[in-house]
Design an enzyme around this catalytic site. Structure first.
Site, mmCIF file in Angstrom:
data_model
loop_
_atom_site.group_PDB
_atom_site.id
_atom_site.type_symbol
_atom_site.label_atom_id
_atom_site.label_comp_id
_atom_site.label_asym_id
_atom_site.label_seq_id
_atom_site.Cartn_x
_atom_site.Cartn_y
_atom_site.Cartn_z
ATOM 1 N N HIS A 130 -6.322 -7.482 0.553
ATOM 2 C CA HIS A 130 -6.491 -6.083 0.158
ATOM 3 C C HIS A 130 -5.817 -5.829 -1.187
ATOM 4 C CE1 HIS A 130 -6.605 -6.172 4.655
ATOM 5 N NE2 HIS A 130 -7.735 -5.539 4.386
ATOM 6 N N ASP A 135 -4.232 -12.713 5.064
ATOM 7 C CA ASP A 135 -5.521 -12.150 5.495
ATOM 8 C C ASP A 135 -6.761 -12.530 4.682
ATOM 9 O OD1 ASP A 135 -4.562 -10.503 3.484
ATOM 10 O OD2 ASP A 135 -4.404 -8.699 4.741
ATOM 11 N N HIS A 185 0.820 -1.227 0.000
ATOM 12 C CA HIS A 185 0.000 0.000 0.000
ATOM 13 C C HIS A 185 0.849 1.271 0.000
ATOM 14 C CE1 HIS A 185 -3.399 -2.573 0.615
ATOM 15 N NE2 HIS A 185 -3.115 -2.854 1.875
ATOM 16 N N ASP A 212 -2.841 -10.977 -1.175
ATOM 17 C CA ASP A 212 -3.326 -10.378 0.067
ATOM 18 C C ASP A 212 -4.812 -10.048 -0.125
ATOM 19 O OD1 ASP A 212 -1.973 -8.746 2.617
ATOM 20 O OD2 ASP A 212 -3.764 -7.742 1.839
HETATM 21 ZN ZN LIG Z 1 -3.897 -7.038 3.621
#
Ligand SMILES: [Zn+2]
Length: 312
Positions: free
Chosen positions: A167, A241, A128, A165
């Site tokens: 996200h 995750d 990120h 991931d």
């Molecule tokens: Zn994540």
């Protein structure tokens, strides 16, 4: 930087105690790096000789990805309150040192993978982070720093980042948006952080609650796109995750599903003759030991595949 640790010619797991930074009470368990190493040793999945110690990334390496202004603010502790809120981590000199070290660790792991076919950094995958700011617990974009260094040195000509991931890999997508040398692919939960998802080369957003069965066809699509044509190196951002017990994720993969995911990625890369480096990225299970076991299993599967006969 040498990829070969003295006395441990086959060391392919990169780790340092200094990956740990005290960030206070936080959903990100920074102790997971040390605990993953401990788990690997306790279960007999790795030995001390499998580990190599990284050096921090150079500022020159970091500046191929991040802006001079952002680097200066990190190094002098002059991020604004808004920038710290966006980062969602408290600034400290220790955190900055850990971030530079982790980026150096990812670069070292990439170099080892190019030689041995597989390597893992026990921290990293901070997908990120953007060139001019940190976001979502990610200070520096270690995969991009490593890949830009390898590309600049002519050690690779083409790479791929497979981001599993939960996200979306927004920083990765933004950094490599106009870069034909790096293919980016993200499988993630569509209705989750980050709200703004700049396009990767291939994005597969899954619905809330998608389970292991729903995951498989997306993974096959991602692997086909990522490994053909074969890149010189695959960076596998193996987030823990998507796990059903994750506090920040809304998918429903079991530990067995995640192990099957990892095994499939490693198998497909080996079949394509592509070296793989794995990075842990996120993992916020209610029980930290679940996150640790998921990360350690990724590494175990990589070690097993390497021992069984790596592509190079
Ligand atoms: Zn994540």
């Amino acid at each position: 930087m040498s990829a070969k640790a003295p006395g441990a010619p086959a060391a392919c797991l990169v780790y340092s105690k200094a990956y740990y930074a005290d960030i206070g009470a936080h959903v990100f368990p920074t102790e997971k790096f040390a605990r993953t190493r401990q788990c690997l040793l306790e279960r007999g999945w790795a030995t001390a000789s499998d580990f190599a110690e990284p050096a921090p990334a150079s500022d020159e390496d970091v500046l191929r990805v991040h802006t001079r202004d952002y680097v200066r603010k990190l190094q002098t502790g002059t991020l604004s309150q808004l920038e710290i809120m966006t980062l969602e981590l408290p600034w400290s000199a220790e955190l900055v040192r850990a971030s530079w070290l982790c980026a150096g660790g990812t670069l070292l792991a990439c170099r080892i993978a190019l030689r041995l076919g597989f390597a893992a950094n026990l921290a990293g995958g901070f997908h990120h982070a953007f060139p001019d700011h940190g976001e979502g617990f990610c200070v520096l974009h270690d995969p991009a720093i490593a890949l830009r260094a390898l590309l600049a040195a002519g050690e690779i000509r083409r790479a791929a980042v497979l981001d599993l991931d939960v996200h979306h890999g927004n920083g990765t997508a933004a950094i490599f948006a106009a870069d034909p040398q790096v293919f980016t692919c993200s499988i993630h939960q569509q209705h989750n952080y980050p709200a703004d998802k700049p396009p990767s080369d291939l994005d597969l957003g899954l619905p809330d609650g998608a389970d292991g069965v729903a995951y498989r066809p997306a993974l096959e699509r991602a692997l086909a796109a990522t490994l053909e044509p074969a890149p010189d190196l695959l960076v596998y951002v193996a987030g823990a995750d998507p796990y059903i017990e994750d506090q920040l994720g809304g998918l429903a993969l079991t530990r067995e599903d995640l192990a099957a995911r990892d095994a499939r990625v490693l198998e497909a890369a080996a079949a394509a003759g592509v070296p793989v480096v794995t990075l842990p990225a996120g993992g916020y299970a209610r029980q930290v030991e679940d996150t640790v076991l998921i990360h350690a299993t990724t590494v175990r599967l990589g070690l097993e595949r390497r021992r069984a006969g790596s592509p190079r």
